[in-house]
Design an enzyme around this catalytic site. Structure first.
Site, PDB file in Angstrom:
ATOM      1  N   TYR A   1     -13.239   5.692 -14.430  1.00 33.32           N
ATOM      2  CA  TYR A   1     -13.312   4.599 -13.438  1.00 33.32           C
ATOM      3  C   TYR A   1     -14.038   3.404 -14.053  1.00 33.32           C
ATOM      4  O   TYR A   1     -13.536   2.278 -14.019  1.00 33.32           O
ATOM      5  CB  TYR A   1     -14.044   5.098 -12.183  1.00 33.32           C
TER       6      TYR A   1
ATOM      7  N   LYS B   1     -12.374  -0.237 -14.997  1.00 36.27           N
ATOM      8  CA  LYS B   1     -12.875  -1.456 -14.349  1.00 36.27           C
ATOM      9  C   LYS B   1     -13.387  -2.465 -15.392  1.00 36.27           C
ATOM     10  O   LYS B   1     -13.257  -3.680 -15.205  1.00 36.27           O
ATOM     11  CB  LYS B   1     -13.969  -1.106 -13.333  1.00 36.27           C
TER      12      LYS B   1
ATOM     13  N   ASP C   1       0.852  -1.191   0.000  1.00 37.06           N
ATOM     14  CA  ASP C   1       0.000   0.000   0.000  1.00 37.06           C
ATOM     15  C   ASP C   1       0.888   1.241   0.000  1.00 37.06           C
ATOM     16  O   ASP C   1       2.072   1.157   0.307  1.00 37.06           O
ATOM     17  CB  ASP C   1      -0.920   0.011   1.244  1.00 37.06           C
TER      18      ASP C   1
END
Ligand SMILES: NC(=O)c1ccc[n+]([C@@H]2O[C@H](COP(=O)([O-])OP(=O)(O)OC[C@H]3O[C@@H](n4cnc5c(N)ncnc54)[C@H](O)[C@@H]3O)[C@@H](O)[C@H]2O)c1
Length: 263
Positions: free
Chosen positions: A153, A157, A37
């Site tokens: 987005y 996706k 992360d």
């Protein structure tokens, strides 16, 4: 026998939300986990709470060398890589299509699509040598239903779903299964941030707002998605590859016919 006993997993975006819940569940099911992360403190805390079988590695998934580094860390630290979970993400560029520019496009695609591509490439090379593995990615209901998110987005996706299917076709012969998850609305910092809200009260108000929109009348949770990830990562799913699994309480099915007619 725990379902991931002896396995090694990388979870990107493991410091929060769906990634954190999945790292915890994978560890509880016997996996050793590399948490990747950009949030160092939160990521370290998650790894520490999982004990000696987990470690944190700072990684920005928009950088190929960082994604390759996560794969290498799993191999150096734990000797192998069985499950690669390409999950890190954020909403990316928003607003009218007519106002978006090249920088918006590059930034959003790098975070949500190129990162998944790198994850597949680097994990796939190790898994091919090992003779097998599982690659999972987090797509979204937005990858199935364009109106469920901003333009770039939803497009990124959808690309994750297509690449999942394409990669599954090639990598099956090496014993590598490739699948992705399509969560619906899950109250996490990502969703709160998208709505300009912060904190637990914001998450609770999102949970309330989501309850009525789908067949199963409750908001999803990171744990709902984590359980689906566990199933796809485990041997129970040994004959499943190339799928995009909705985990959305039925949201992607659309509104009931009766509601449309009665309107
Ligand atoms: N929450 C939802 O409703 C929902 C729905 C569908 C799909 N998703 C997807 O689920 C995934 C996880 O999101 P979440 O809801 O758990 O959100 P979250 O904000 O709780 O977690 C996302 C994590 O990704 C990390 N991250 C962001 N950019 C990164 C980068 N460049 N490199 C490495 N790590 C980075 C963040 O620091 C954070 O820890 C995302 O891919 C998101 O698009 C979420």
């Amino acid at each position: 026998m725990r379902r991931l006993e002896g396995r090694v997993a990388v979870v990107t975006g493991g410091a929060s939300g769906i990634g954190e819940a999945t790292a915890r569940l994978f560890a509880a099911e016997g996996a050793r986990v590399v948490v990747g992360d950009i949030q160092e403190e939160a990521g370290r805390d998650v790894a520490k709470s999982l004990g000696a079988g987990a470690l944190f590695e700072r990684a920005d998934v928009t950088r190929e060398e960082d994604v390759a580094g996560l794969v290498a860390r799993a191999v150096e630290g734990f000797g192998r890589l069985d499950v690669m979970f390409n999950n890190a993400g954020a909403l990316g560029a928003r607003g009218s299509l007519l106002e978006l520019g090249a920088a918006d496009f590059d930034r959003t695609m790098a975070l949500l699509f190129r990162s998944v591509f790198f994850g597949m490439v680097h994990a796939g090379r190790v898994m091919r040598e090992q003779g097998g593995g599982v690659i999972l990615s987090t797509s979204s209901i937005a990858g199935l239903c364009p109106g469920s998110g901003p333009h770039l987005y939803t497009t990124a996706k959808a690309a994750v779903i297509h690449l999942t299917r394409s990669a599954a076709l090639e990598l099956g012969e090496y014993g590598i299964r490739v699948n992705c998850l399509c969560p619906g609305g899950v109250p996490t910092p990502l969703v709160a941030g998208a709505l300009g809200l912060e904190g637990e009260r914001a998450l609770e108000s999102i949970r309330r707002g989501m309850r009525e929109t789908q067949a199963i009348k409750r908001a999803g949770s990171p744990e709902d998605v984590a359980r689906a990830a566990l199933f796809l990562a485990s041997d129970e799913a040994e004959y499943i590859t190339g799928v995009a699994l909705p985990v959305d309480g039925g949201e992607s099915v659309g509104p009931p016919w009766s509601r449309q007619v009665l309107k």
